[in-house]
Design a protein around this motif. Sequence first.
Motif, mmCIF file in Angstrom:
data_model
loop_
_atom_site.group_PDB
_atom_site.id
_atom_site.type_symbol
_atom_site.label_atom_id
_atom_site.label_comp_id
_atom_site.label_asym_id
_atom_site.label_seq_id
_atom_site.Cartn_x
_atom_site.Cartn_y
_atom_site.Cartn_z
ATOM 1 N N VAL A 65 27.120 28.589 23.819
ATOM 2 C CA VAL A 65 26.965 30.546 24.456
ATOM 3 C C VAL A 65 28.252 30.527 25.996
ATOM 4 C CG1 VAL A 65 25.697 31.204 26.277
ATOM 5 C CG2 VAL A 65 24.559 29.886 25.078
ATOM 6 N N THR A 66 28.852 29.764 25.714
ATOM 7 C CA THR A 66 30.426 29.732 26.053
ATOM 8 C C THR A 66 30.830 30.221 25.077
ATOM 9 O OG1 THR A 66 30.070 28.514 28.061
ATOM 10 C CG2 THR A 66 32.396 29.369 27.131
ATOM 11 N N LEU A 67 30.564 30.189 24.034
ATOM 12 C CA LEU A 67 31.478 30.458 23.103
ATOM 13 C C LEU A 67 31.387 31.724 22.538
ATOM 14 C CD1 LEU A 67 32.731 26.525 21.642
ATOM 15 C CD2 LEU A 67 34.378 28.808 22.428
ATOM 16 N N GLN A 68 30.557 32.455 22.629
ATOM 17 C CA GLN A 68 29.819 33.257 21.978
ATOM 18 C C GLN A 68 30.420 34.945 22.533
ATOM 19 O OE1 GLN A 68 25.061 32.658 21.927
ATOM 20 N NE2 GLN A 68 25.969 31.668 20.361
ATOM 21 N N SER A 69 31.096 35.496 21.361
ATOM 22 C CA SER A 69 31.704 36.143 22.198
ATOM 23 C C SER A 69 32.374 37.640 21.201
ATOM 24 C CB SER A 69 33.207 35.943 22.623
ATOM 25 O OG SER A 69 33.438 34.838 21.824
ATOM 26 N N PRO A 70 32.447 38.274 21.956
ATOM 27 C CA PRO A 70 32.828 39.662 20.389
ATOM 28 C C PRO A 70 34.103 39.136 20.058
ATOM 29 C CG PRO A 70 32.786 40.542 22.863
ATOM 30 C CD PRO A 70 32.425 39.255 22.998
ATOM 31 N N GLU A 71 34.819 38.364 19.570
ATOM 32 C CA GLU A 71 36.233 37.627 19.186
ATOM 33 C C GLU A 71 35.466 36.996 18.311
ATOM 34 O OE1 GLU A 71 37.362 38.897 23.298
ATOM 35 O OE2 GLU A 71 36.379 37.288 22.779
ATOM 36 N N LEU A 72 34.145 35.752 18.467
ATOM 37 C CA LEU A 72 33.665 35.368 17.613
ATOM 38 C C LEU A 72 32.915 35.994 16.729
ATOM 39 C CD1 LEU A 72 32.942 32.192 17.018
ATOM 40 C CD2 LEU A 72 31.001 32.581 18.210
ATOM 41 N N ALA A 73 32.178 37.144 16.967
ATOM 42 C CA ALA A 73 31.550 37.911 16.087
ATOM 43 C C ALA A 73 32.386 38.794 15.501
ATOM 44 C CB ALA A 73 30.597 38.546 16.723
#
Length: 245
Positions: free
Chosen positions: A140-148
């Motif tokens: 969850v911590t890595l799920q971000s706008p930058e990842l998407a």
Amino acid sequence: MRQELMSLPKTLAEDVARNLVMVAKLIDEDPEKAYAYSRIALRLASRVAAVREAAGFAAYATQKYAEALAEFRAARRMTGSVDLWPVMADCERGLGRPERALAMAGEPEVQKLDKAGQVEMRLVAAGARRDMDQLDAAIVTLQSPELASNSIQPWTARLRYAYADALLAAGREDEAREWFAKALESDKDGTTDASDRLAELDGVEFVDAIEEESEDAEDGDTDVADSRAGDERDERDEHGDDSER
């Protein structure tokens, strides 16, 4: 860095600069040598922030996390900059204090970081979650706008790779494979081993061609030696053994 060194006498500044250049040149290929050069620079100019920062990174590269943290803190006091905040938090992880790294991820300093720094802080926080066996929280911590985002940035490959690795650790293999593929797609400089991880998931086994050739050559030498030994035995049988005569 050059501007900071201008505060030193010219000859001293040149000596320090030479050592810092060697730190930068060697830190990836030979961290121990880079560390040795950083200690010389530190001995010559410990009151220069750039020297303390370089010494911190050299110590970090050799896993001397307590020493690295002390140097980063010194550099931060001298400059007032928050740029080193993520790597300072990662030093806390290296010292076995992931909870401290997580606390730093929630400090106001994080909001002062640029985008690259914030992504780096997210990677450190996710790593701290994994250190504490909180895999779902790490994902969850890595799920971000930058990842998407489809935009490729300097941090994209590492962020996607970390996400894939966390998914795999959680047993979500199909999703992990998808994200390792995305990491590889964005990894133009080969900063990750995403291709190897993909091959591993696909059951592909790589053979070292050089090692294989060497083994073949050894087998060939053995065959030749066996052949020669056989010829010598045949010749002795044909003419008789001199000892029997």
